[in-house]
Design a protein around this motif. Structure first.
Motif, PDB file in Angstrom:
ATOM      1  N   GLU A  52       0.943  -1.071   0.183  1.00 15.90           N
ATOM      2  CA  GLU A  52       0.150   0.016   0.032  1.00 15.90           C
ATOM      3  C   GLU A  52       0.941   1.171   0.021  1.00 15.90           C
ATOM      4  O   GLU A  52       1.680   1.394   0.837  1.00 15.90           O
ATOM      5  CB  GLU A  52      -0.921   0.145   1.154  1.00 15.90           C
ATOM      6  CG  GLU A  52      -2.127  -1.131   1.140  1.00 15.90           C
ATOM      7  CD  GLU A  52      -2.790  -1.082   2.348  1.00 15.90           C
ATOM      8  OE1 GLU A  52      -2.623   0.108   3.363  1.00 15.90           O
ATOM      9  OE2 GLU A  52      -3.768  -1.779   2.698  1.00 15.90           O
ATOM     10  N   CYS A  54       0.442   5.552   0.011  1.00 15.33           N
ATOM     11  CA  CYS A  54      -0.260   6.914   0.469  1.00 15.33           C
ATOM     12  C   CYS A  54       0.512   8.125  -0.333  1.00 15.33           C
ATOM     13  O   CYS A  54       1.542   8.190  -0.263  1.00 15.33           O
ATOM     14  CB  CYS A  54      -0.691   6.811   1.869  1.00 15.33           C
ATOM     15  SG  CYS A  54      -1.503   8.345   2.301  1.00 15.33           S
ATOM     16  N   LEU A 159      -0.624  10.494  -9.895  1.00 18.17           N
ATOM     17  CA  LEU A 159      -1.604   9.208 -10.074  1.00 18.17           C
ATOM     18  C   LEU A 159      -0.692   8.216 -10.567  1.00 18.17           C
ATOM     19  O   LEU A 159      -0.551   6.795 -10.333  1.00 18.17           O
ATOM     20  CB  LEU A 159      -2.847   9.315 -10.606  1.00 18.17           C
ATOM     21  CG  LEU A 159      -4.087  10.195  -9.762  1.00 18.17           C
ATOM     22  CD1 LEU A 159      -5.182  10.522 -10.509  1.00 18.17           C
ATOM     23  CD2 LEU A 159      -3.986   9.539  -8.427  1.00 18.17           C
ATOM     24  N   ARG A 163       0.686   4.664  -9.030  1.00 15.61           N
ATOM     25  CA  ARG A 163       0.445   3.171  -9.537  1.00 15.61           C
ATOM     26  C   ARG A 163       1.467   2.328  -9.799  1.00 15.61           C
ATOM     27  O   ARG A 163       1.691   1.421  -9.400  1.00 15.61           O
ATOM     28  CB  ARG A 163      -0.641   3.284 -10.703  1.00 15.61           C
ATOM     29  CG  ARG A 163      -1.856   3.880 -10.338  1.00 15.61           C
ATOM     30  CD  ARG A 163      -2.657   4.406 -11.440  1.00 15.61           C
ATOM     31  NE  ARG A 163      -3.889   5.080 -11.008  1.00 15.61           N
ATOM     32  CZ  ARG A 163      -4.769   5.864 -11.851  1.00 15.61           C
ATOM     33  NH1 ARG A 163      -4.179   6.296 -12.887  1.00 15.61           N
ATOM     34  NH2 ARG A 163      -5.660   6.304 -11.328  1.00 15.61           N
ATOM     35  N   THR A 200      -5.666  -4.339  -8.030  1.00 19.76           N
ATOM     36  CA  THR A 200      -5.107  -2.868  -7.630  1.00 19.76           C
ATOM     37  C   THR A 200      -6.634  -2.353  -7.206  1.00 19.76           C
ATOM     38  O   THR A 200      -7.650  -2.602  -7.759  1.00 19.76           O
ATOM     39  CB  THR A 200      -4.807  -2.252  -8.872  1.00 19.76           C
ATOM     40  OG1 THR A 200      -5.755  -2.216 -10.024  1.00 19.76           O
ATOM     41  CG2 THR A 200      -3.403  -2.867  -9.397  1.00 19.76           C
ATOM     42  N   GLU A 202      -7.730   1.673  -5.375  1.00 25.11           N
ATOM     43  CA  GLU A 202      -7.286   2.925  -4.796  1.00 25.11           C
ATOM     44  C   GLU A 202      -8.606   3.557  -4.225  1.00 25.11           C
ATOM     45  O   GLU A 202      -9.782   3.326  -4.375  1.00 25.11           O
ATOM     46  CB  GLU A 202      -7.266   3.861  -6.123  1.00 25.11           C
ATOM     47  CG  GLU A 202      -5.975   3.565  -7.009  1.00 25.11           C
ATOM     48  CD  GLU A 202      -5.770   4.579  -8.113  1.00 25.11           C
ATOM     49  OE1 GLU A 202      -6.593   5.478  -8.292  1.00 25.11           O
ATOM     50  OE2 GLU A 202      -5.027   4.135  -8.927  1.00 25.11           O
ATOM     51  N   ARG A 204      -9.753   7.371  -1.550  1.00 20.47           N
ATOM     52  CA  ARG A 204      -9.569   8.603  -1.327  1.00 20.47           C
ATOM     53  C   ARG A 204      -9.745   8.537   0.405  1.00 20.47           C
ATOM     54  O   ARG A 204     -10.486   8.127   0.994  1.00 20.47           O
ATOM     55  CB  ARG A 204     -10.294   9.767  -1.903  1.00 20.47           C
ATOM     56  CG  ARG A 204     -10.001   9.784  -3.257  1.00 20.47           C
ATOM     57  CD  ARG A 204     -10.803  10.682  -4.143  1.00 20.47           C
ATOM     58  NE  ARG A 204     -10.506  10.785  -5.432  1.00 20.47           N
ATOM     59  CZ  ARG A 204      -9.547  11.799  -5.985  1.00 20.47           C
ATOM     60  NH1 ARG A 204      -8.985  12.496  -5.355  1.00 20.47           N
ATOM     61  NH2 ARG A 204      -9.488  11.549  -7.354  1.00 20.47           N
ATOM     62  N   ILE A 221      -4.617   9.947  -1.404  1.00 23.95           N
ATOM     63  CA  ILE A 221      -4.981   8.861  -2.089  1.00 23.95           C
ATOM     64  C   ILE A 221      -4.186   7.800  -1.906  1.00 23.95           C
ATOM     65  O   ILE A 221      -2.935   7.841  -1.723  1.00 23.95           O
ATOM     66  CB  ILE A 221      -5.120   8.855  -3.710  1.00 23.95           C
ATOM     67  CG1 ILE A 221      -6.350   9.824  -4.284  1.00 23.95           C
ATOM     68  CG2 ILE A 221      -5.506   7.670  -4.288  1.00 23.95           C
ATOM     69  CD1 ILE A 221      -6.374  10.080  -5.518  1.00 23.95           C
ATOM     70  N   THR A 222      -4.712   6.465  -1.317  1.00 25.32           N
ATOM     71  CA  THR A 222      -4.054   5.299  -1.116  1.00 25.32           C
ATOM     72  C   THR A 222      -4.152   4.156  -2.349  1.00 25.32           C
ATOM     73  O   THR A 222      -5.397   3.953  -2.549  1.00 25.32           O
ATOM     74  CB  THR A 222      -4.314   4.833   0.276  1.00 25.32           C
ATOM     75  OG1 THR A 222      -4.328   5.717   1.228  1.00 25.32           O
ATOM     76  CG2 THR A 222      -3.372   3.478   0.518  1.00 25.32           C
ATOM     77  N   ALA A 223      -3.177   3.928  -2.662  1.00 23.79           N
ATOM     78  CA  ALA A 223      -3.466   2.598  -3.663  1.00 23.79           C
ATOM     79  C   ALA A 223      -2.764   1.225  -3.037  1.00 23.79           C
ATOM     80  O   ALA A 223      -1.779   1.337  -2.386  1.00 23.79           O
ATOM     81  CB  ALA A 223      -2.491   3.051  -5.076  1.00 23.79           C
TER      82      ALA A 223
END
Length: 241
Positions: A52, A54, A159, A163, A200, A202, A204, A221-223
């Motif tokens: 993860e 952020c 972004l 990713r 994957t 994502e 907010r 935003i956390t991916a």
């Protein structure tokens, strides 16, 4: 960017793998494969890794507006233009590019009077510069200007980097786990055979309001990424010729 890495592994014996998609699963996070060839036996280890990352917003837009009501078009245009020119001059003095600012003017009539409104929408990547400019405009123009609340967001470039970073972190985590497993088995970890990104996500951070101008108030935003990586395994006891 802040990252959180996780990986899971459990090794079990396996009989083989069909590359058409009919692998025999030995657990939720690991598959082992034995493939026979003349004089050579190849084993593979699949490890699932997750991560993860952020990332805070890297852009903000601010709407600055001025307006006036006069008896003639000339008067109302002159009144608005003077303040508008001061705003644009302040942008240049703070190093804001023309491409990062857009200007719109609106002229209307209210009975026997003319009304003109103008707005400047400015995009910032430097939030300290944004705070300085907003303070200057409020101090110099006072009630004749309206400085809106900054609207924070993530650029497409940000972004894209997010990713990529989370996928790479998940692969790195899977490799580290596979290395530790191979050491426990008394084998050497070979080259990766296959890398697959399985999932994957994502989301907010909705708990933070955009109204604050401090850096601690930035929305994030956390991916997350989950990958499966196949590695070849080599027996350490095998003699090399």
């Amino acid at each position: 960017m802040d990252s959180l890495n996780r990986g899971f592994a459990a090794v079990q014996p396996a009989t083989g793998r069909d590359f058409g998609g009919n692998e025999k699963e030995q657990g939720p996070d690991v598959r082992t494969v034995n493939r026979q060839s003349p004089g050579n036996r190849v084993r593979e280890l699949q490890v699932t890794g997750t991560a993860e990352v952020c990332c805070p917003a890297d852009r903000a837009s601010v709407r600055v507006s001025v307006g006036s009501i006069k008896e003639s078009v000339t008067e109302v245009t002159s009144s608005v233009s003077r303040r508008l020119e001061y705003i644009l001059q302040s942008l240049r003095q703070h190093g804001i590019s023309e491409t990062d600012a857009s200007v719109r003017r609106f002229l209307s009539r209210e009975e026997d009077l003319y009304r003109m409104d103008a707005e400047v929408v400015v995009t910032f990547s430097d939030f300290e510069k944004m705070e300085q400019l907003c303070s200057v405009l409020l101090e110099k123009l006072d009630k004749s200007v309206c400085v809106g609340t900054p609207q924070f967001y993530h650029s497409a470039e940000c972004l894209g980097q997010l990713r990529k970073r989370v996928c790479v972190s998940a692969v790195e985590n899977a490799q580290q786990k596979a290395r530790e497993i191979s050491q426990l088995l008394g084998q050497s970890l070979g080259n990766p055979v296959l890398v697959r990104e399985d999932e994957t996500r994502e989301w907010r951070n909705e708990d933070v309001e955009n109204g604050g101008r401090g850096h601690s108030a930035l929305p994030t935003i956390t991916a997350s990424s989950r990958v499966s990586v196949y590695f070849s395994l080599k027996d350490r006891s095998r003699k090399k010729f």
